[in-house]
Structures are given as C-alpha cells and as structure tokens.
Design an enzyme around this catalytic site. Structure first.
Site: not given
Lengths: 546, 546
Positions: A144, A119, A218, A265, A401
């Site tokens: 989903h 998953h 974000r 970002c 990150y």
C-alpha cells in the site's frame, strides 16, 4: 457509450454534491481513458499480494481520480479554504455504511464509504480499519505504501485530525514478515511481502533438478516458523472414525516415497498475458516453474490409516496451511479424493526436497505435493487434512485460480461457473536466448523447458526461427518417465543454422503432450482476467550480428 | 536445389536409357512443380482405403510422369512405331527385382520394377500381382479404377500381350465387398470399398445419441459376416495360465456395463488440414465422430477371469479383428494394460449399441469400446485378445495413427519416433450454420459439438462471430458427466445478435477441457503428413442477407 457504473457514479455524485458543475466535462474526460476498467469488489483479500495487480487496475482509475480530485479541490477551494477538523472520537463513530466509513492516515481523515466495495482486497479487509488508522494494516500489506495508492486515497480526504490528537497511532504492530527466511540473491522478486520470486531464465534450465535456493517461491502470507519438535499434522477422521495427530516422527514411519515432480504456478508466464490486456496478478515471467525430487509419506497411506476409503460419491481432500493473515485466515485448497486415494497418482505429504528437509519457503516441515496439478493445491506448512463433500471453501479454491473466457471481466465474472484449476495444460518456454538478446550469425542454440499436467509426457517440442512458418524438432533431454506418470518437465535444446542475411530471428516454441494436446498459437484468445493458464506459444525476438 | 531421389532418378534413367536426350529439360520441368512430393514406400497397405490419399500424393507425381511419358513416347516413336509383343509366359518370368517386375492390365504389359517401392500400399501388395494380371487385385482395391491411376501406370508400359493370349484373366474373384451391409442414404460416403462414411452436419448434432444407421463408419476392410451362434472370442491366457474361448452367451454372463461414449476417428476434420497442404487419408469433414450408448462386459472382468493382473512392467492388450484383407492380414490395435485393467477406465467388450445388437458396420457381434481413446483402438468384429510386452505390431498401431511435426514429410518420417495416438486432444466443431450458408440478419443460432479425450470434460465453448477478435460463451447442453469419466461429447448452442450492417460473419468455435487444454488457433502449425489430430479452431463463413 460511456461505461457508467458504481465506480464512477458515486465519485461524480460526491464531486457534484459540492457544486453542481461540470459533470459533463468529467464524464468526457473519463470516457477518453480507454484503459479505464472498474474493479469488481467480490474477491476477498487475505493478504494475497497478487492483488498488487489489483492496485494496478485501480491505478487506471487515477485518470478519473485526478479529474474528480481536481474538481473536488476546485469546489472546496471556492467554498472553504481551511480543512475541516475532526476528533478521533468522531472518526471512530464512522464505521458502517449507515454512518459512513472513515479512516485516518497520519493526520488526514478520509471518507471511504464509496470506496469500500472497490477495495481490491475485498470490502471486509478494508472494514477492519473502519473508524481508525490505516497504518497498522498497511504495515501488514506493505505494497500500500506506493504513491499511486496515496494519490487514490487523496480523493477521499474530508479533513484532518485535530492537531492535539494527530500523533502516530500507539498500537505497535510487529512486522509479520520480519521472520521470513533470507533468500538467494539470484531470485527475481515479484513481491517482497509476501515473498514471491522466480529464478532467472539463465539459471532455470541450467539443471534438470532446480537447486532449492532458487526454486520459485509463491507465498500468500508470511512464512510461519514451525517448531519441528512440536509440529503436529491433524488428519480429521471419517464420520464415526478417529482423527489422527501425526508428529514428524509419525510421518517418517509411513513408507518413504520419492518422486521427481515439477511444480508450476497457475500464473506462470502471466507477463505475456499482461501485454495483451492488463490482468490482476503477480507479474510472473517464465520462471514460476521448477523441479525437485520430493520425498515423504503417500497421502493415500495416511488416509487409509485414518480409515478412509474411496466411495461412490465424489469427495475432496481439503488442506489447510499454517500460514495465516492477521484475521486468522489460513491458506487452503483441495483435490478430489479419487486422486488422493490413487496410489498411482503419488500424492505426497513431503518432508524432503532434493534430499534436504523442506526449506522454510517451501513448506517446512511438511507440504503437499500433488504431481501433475497446479502449484496452488500443493499446500505448504500443512496443518490439517480433512475429507469433505465439497471442495475447500478457501478463497484460493473458490474465488481464484480458475480460467474464464476472454470476454469475462471483473463486472461479469461468475467464479462458480468455472472449475478450479487442477491439472494444467501443456506448456513450454524458451530460456536461452532471451528476448532482445543479440546472437552471432552462423548457428543458434535455443534452450527451454516443456511440461504438461496430469502425468502426460511431453512427446515433442517444435521450434521455429521464423515466427512459426517453418519448424524444427528440438532434442528432448533426459530420460523418458514412466507412462502416465510424467510428473516432471523435459528440458530441450535445438542447434540450428541462422538463415543467412537474417538480421532478426522471431523464435517460437510449442510443445505436444502424449494426448497430442498442443499449445495455442496466440495469447489474446486465452486471455483471462486473472492472467492464469498462460500457455500460448512462447515467442522471443533476437538480433543477429553479421 | 532440385530434390533428387529415387522417385525421380529411376524414371529419368529409364527415359534416358532409350535416348540420351533432354535430361536437363526433364529436371527443370520437375523442379518447377512445387507440389511434387515423393511417397515414402515403407508403409504397408493392407487394404486401407485411406491410401486413396496416397494416390493423390502420387497424383502430384504426374507432372513428372507426364514429362517422362511424353519423353519416353517421343523416344520410342523415333525408335519403333509398333508395340512389342509378349507372351504370358514371358510376363510370368518377370516377378523379381533381378528379372524385372512385370504386370498386365487387359492386353497391355507394364514393367513396374522401378515403381514397386513407390506403391502407396507398400511394395508387398504390388508384388502379389508380379508376373500376372492386375485385375484380380484391383477388384479388391476398387479405388485403383481411376483415370489418374491408369495414367500413372501408362508410363511403365513396355508392350502388349500377344493377341491370342490377350483374354480376360480366367481367375474369377468374388467381390469381397459384395456382402457389405446396406447403408443409410443420408451418410456422406468418403470411400465405398472399404466403406467409410459420416453423417451430414445437419443430422450429426440433431440428437445427443447418434442413431445407429448414421453413426460414422470407419472400415479398413470388407465387413465380415459373423455367425453369432458360432462366434468365439479367443482370450490368450497369461504364461502358465489358461486361454479362454468365449461364446456370446459366455460374454453375456459377465456383469453388463452400460456407458455413453463418443468415438472419434483420428482423421476427423482432415479436410481442414488438406486445405493447408495435401495429406494422405480419407477426406473426413466434421462428421467422423458420433455418440452411442454401449453395453457389454468390462474388459477388466474378462482379463481377470483369464488370470491377468496388473504388474510392475508396462504391458499392452492387443486386439485382433475378424476383418481381413486378401493376404489374411487382420485389423489390429492395442491399448496399455493399465487402462484395460482399470475399472474406472470402463473399457468394454461391447455387444450392444443404443439398446440393439451391434450393427454389422459397427462390429457385430462384439467390438472393443475404449472410452476417451481414438476410434482406431476400438477394434470391431473382435476375434482375439492377448496381453503382450509390446504394442500391437499391426500397421495401424505402428505405422499409422501417429502425429508428427509439420516439418516431417514422407521422406523423413520415422514412425518409431512418435507414440501411437491413444487419448485425443480437445476438439469442437460448428454444425449449424454451414460454411457458405446465407443467414438472416437479426439473430444467428450457432450449434455444434465439443469433446475431449481421456474422460476430460468440456467446461466451456467460446464462439466468435468476427474471426476470433471477440468471444461469446456458448450454452452447453445436457448434463455434466461424472468426474474423470466425461466419455461423451457436449452439444452446445449460441444465440447472438448479428452485428448490424455485417454482410459476412466469420464464425469460429473453440473448446476448453477440464485440464484447461485449448484448441490451437490455426491448422498449419499442427499439420501432419497423415492428416490426423486436426483440432484447430473450427471456422466457417456465412453471408448475411440485410
């Protein structure tokens, strides 16, 4: 030479359990799919919509899935043309690896035992639905609801709920994103839930200061709706000291500090990296960067009031947001205490953005602004500050990150082997013209932005019209910033003659910062599985009308 | 399309003054010389042997020179077969642009009026010899004694000294380099006078700490012979304050601070840049970098004792060396006061190198060590420290050690447009094997170093055996350094199988620092006329025996 791992083996086993037939055929079918790349299951999910990229990775499994599903179907058809019928009670007794893990969607029953570890959001998130319906969770994670996810699920189908039990689940889940603010229509949306969007290039560098409504957004979770009157920032005190509970009015009493800071970002320009080889993450183009004038209390002033001082040993200031997922996981991140305590680093607990209270999408009522540092540490909707010997244990600090070698994939990645991204490397991009545009012959105007992390000033931007063979020096706009505190970008432009007879221009930009760091020439050698730190030369092609 | 400037025009004028003949022919001959690049005459010289590179630049003028000299000769031969005879008195009356500028070498007389502005060391240095013999100056700047310099001079010959006067100049000049220390024979010498040398790659990374005798040496002038008993460091006090005169014993009284610091010359790996297009400077390979354990007083402690504190406005700490050229110009450089005053930046007035008093080549008795900053600011034989509103006015601060776009040449360079190099960008190089080596098939061991400026730690080194298509992660050796104070390099190695059947390996390395800055892929886009900041991927080719 076939890569056989647990993504493949259990599926094959399951398929062949039913009838011991063309395993070799399946393997051959899979091995011709070059894009096949298993997803490593150790990253937790917590509602990070960046894992829509993960679904894409899984999409590459569909070549395999289709084969398996077809084979499964074929075997079943030979065995039994009617679906097996289960009761809800039977389903609910399958919620562990030992019993098998079943879920339902509508009237269908699925055995996802073998899938749990695959998953993209991590096993723990899927386990929340074990033994019951998926609908309450899919309503939280709306992405989903896509055909390829349903197709993927289809291969795990083992039967149906008995008709009398097959009614929609009675649990009514309120849409957690229903209360998100209304957004500006100019924003290019990369993900609606959670909301992630960037301004279009033509607006991005229109102003040195990005207007609040189009500042890139974000979000990792739904936007919390914080009552400013009851808002309270919890600052955990040092050992033996006193903790602080600061209302907005308390924060206003600290000296107000105002600075212009560009936030970027880590995934800005991920789309360029995705072109080289698929990565996991939101498809940011050049717009996951914006600049604002922020005002607030300096973090160092608040920490000093809480009784902190800089010690000999390394420590970290951990931030927790008030945004959370259904399991109660809040967004979190940390920065080194040394940066937090340095008045020259100007870390803010900001309550104003361009002279206005923070917009809800940008952390109302209080967010952290860490100049020169990746966006992910600039925690929004700040609820708690503490000082710890280790970095934040949050997923986003420890398991996201970070940058890795191009040779590292989801099977080999060791998140502990790389430091969390703090200061970002030098970056630039072209915002005008845009890739694929048609320009007039004669003269071309090229515009863009350039920025570097850590307060390092951009000292030069080189622009090439011939793919990097020859270079022009662009004109930097705006004023120089204080030494070591170049927290904001420089916009730039170049006016140059279009070489006569040229039908296409291959325009490139690259910036240099005051440590003389430069951008790498190409993307492939800095490619990384998460698609962060995409700062190779920005390249566009434009057509020239004669 | 011929580039006509003052490098060309006066020569042509002079040639054609004698007989108005094939000017068109000359121009055509010049215009076919692609390497022709005039030298811009605004950089002062001061004994910087890096201008041997300048002579090379001038060497490219020889294509033109030969044409002119030939033409000149041809014209003269037609006019007059005997050389003109001059007295010393006549020569000495030619020392200005108005009268013409003449010099002698041996018995020959030259009119260098048109050349003065083209002198690579700057006009002022050549003017010191105006009206008299060159020998006393060439004995100081020994690199003039080369065939191509004499050839260049030949074209300016106008006659000879009368035989009775043509005796060697009586002025006896002591060789200013005679007192330079004896050096280790392992050093690869790039220039003998002044001495510039690097350790060979096979020794460079043999030890984490470079032994003093093979630490790379970058001298700009003769090595001063300083008496430690009378040595005195002059620290100019703040306005209204007191200046300090510190003996060595006085310096020893400050707290002794010891740190491991890598120094790197801005010109390290210039040889790679030179391969792309000729640059001006010493031909450093990968060895203009070394690491030592330095001990001394912290500069901030000395400045505080002198009464300085950090103010609101930017200021600079200027350093003057005790090394000087015949005109009395001393070496000088500066760093921002903010760095100097920051205890965390650990700037030292060092008197020990690896537990020994500084060797003479490395600044005995006291040098500045500025961790994370280009070698050029680490002033040796320190004589004077002052705090000024502007950077050091030294040639090496203002007119050298700066980076420019590849499009900037000596005709267009504006030194004021670029900041002086302080922190250096991320760097790495392979020291084993070496380019052109032959290795055994089976397994290859690759070794090297990596370092970044500003205390940024090297977090990863990627090594490719196929020119950058696929990457291995090298093993970093040694311990991590304190956060934000990674002043020293990391050595690294990789053991990897040699791909079967491969006859040649194209080995590449690239490093990443903790701001995730990376090295650029190729040299050409970072090429600059002075050949500094050469930090593209390091590439070597080796042969494989089967």
């Amino acid at each position: 030479m076939l890569l056989l791992n647990r993504a493949v083996v259990p599926g094959l086993r399951q398929a062949c359990r039913l009838k011991s037939t063309p395993l070799r055929l399946c393997i051959q079918a899979c091995s011709t799919d070059d894009s096949f790349r298993p997803h490593r299951p150790d990253s937790t999910f917590s509602g990070d919509s960046s894992s829509t990229g993960g679904w894409r990775v899984m999409g590459t499994l569909l070549g395999l899935g289709a084969v398996l599903a077809y084979h499964d179907h074929w075997c079943r058809a030979a065995q039994d043309s009617k679906p097996r019928i289960y009761t809800k009670e039977e389903v609910s007794s399958h919620k562990s690896q030992k019993t098998g893990i079943w879920v339902t969607l509508g009237s269908e029953v699925f055995d996802v035992t073998e899938f749990v570890d695959l998953h993209p959001g991590g096993p723990s998130k899927l386990m929340l639905a074990a033994g019951g319906p998926l609908e309450p969770f899919w309503s939280l994670y709306a992405f989903h609801n896509q055909p390829h996810v349903r197709e993927l699920l289809a291969q795990y189908k083992i039967g149906e709920l008995s008709p009398e039990e097959s009614v929609p689940p009675t649990l009514e889940i309120a849409d957690p994103f229903a209360d998100d603010p209304v957004r500006h229509p100019a924003l290019k949306v990369n993900s609606q839930r959670p909301f992630n969007a960037e301004p279009p290039p033509e607006l991005l560098t229109e102003n040195y200061i990005t207007p609040n409504p189009i500042f890139f957004t974000r979000n990792h979770m739904p936007v919390p709706n914080v009552d400013p009157d009851t808002y309270c920032l919890h600052v955990v005190g040092p050992p033996g000291g006193q903790s602080l509970s600061l209302s907005l009015d308390d924060l206003y009493k600290f000296p107000k500090h105002e600075i212009t800071v560009t936030l970027q970002c880590a995934g800005n320009r991920r789309s360029d990296m995705n072109k080289v080889k698929e990565v996991k993450g939101l498809e940011w183009r050049t717009g996951a960067i914006s600049t604002a004038r922020w005002a607030g209390a300096r973090l160092c002033d608040v920490l000093v009031q809480a009784g902190y001082q800089l010690g000999e040993t390394e420590a970290h200031v951990c931030f927790e947001g008030l945004d959370s997922d259904p399991t109660g996981t809040t967004y979190g991140a940390s920065i080194p205490l040394a940066r937090a305590m340095d008045p020259e680093a100007e870390v803010l607990l900001a309550y104003e953005m361009n002279g206005q209270p923070l917009p809800r999408d940008h952390g109302f009522p209080v967010r952290v602004v860490v100049p020169g540092v990746v966006g992910a540490r600039n925690v929004k909707w700040l609820g708690k500050v503490s000082v710890e010997p280790e970095e934040s244990y949050s997923h986003w600090q420890q398991r996201d990150y970070k940058g890795f070698s191009p040779s590292v994939d989801w099977d080999t990645v060791d998140f502990d082997s790389a430091p969390s991204i703090q200061e970002l490397p030098v970056q630039s991009a072209i915002t005008e013209p845009q890739d694929g545009d048609t320009i007039q012959s004669g003269e071309v105007t090229v515009k863009g932005y350039a920025w570097s992390g850590g307060g390092r000033a951009v000292i030069r931007v080189d622009v090439s019209l011939d793919g990097g063979l020859t270079w022009h020096t662009a004109e930097l706009e705006g004023e120089k910033q204080p030494p070591r505190k170049a927290w904001a970008w420089r916009l730039w432009h170049l006016q140059a003659p279009v070489p006569a007879g040229q039908k296409e221009l291959n325009i490139v930009c690259k910036a240099v910062d005051d440590s003389y760091n430069v951008q790498p020439d190409t993307v492939a050698p800095i490619w990384n599985l998460r698609g962060v730190l995409s700062n190779a030369w920005h390249r566009i092609r434009v057509h020239v009308t004669q």
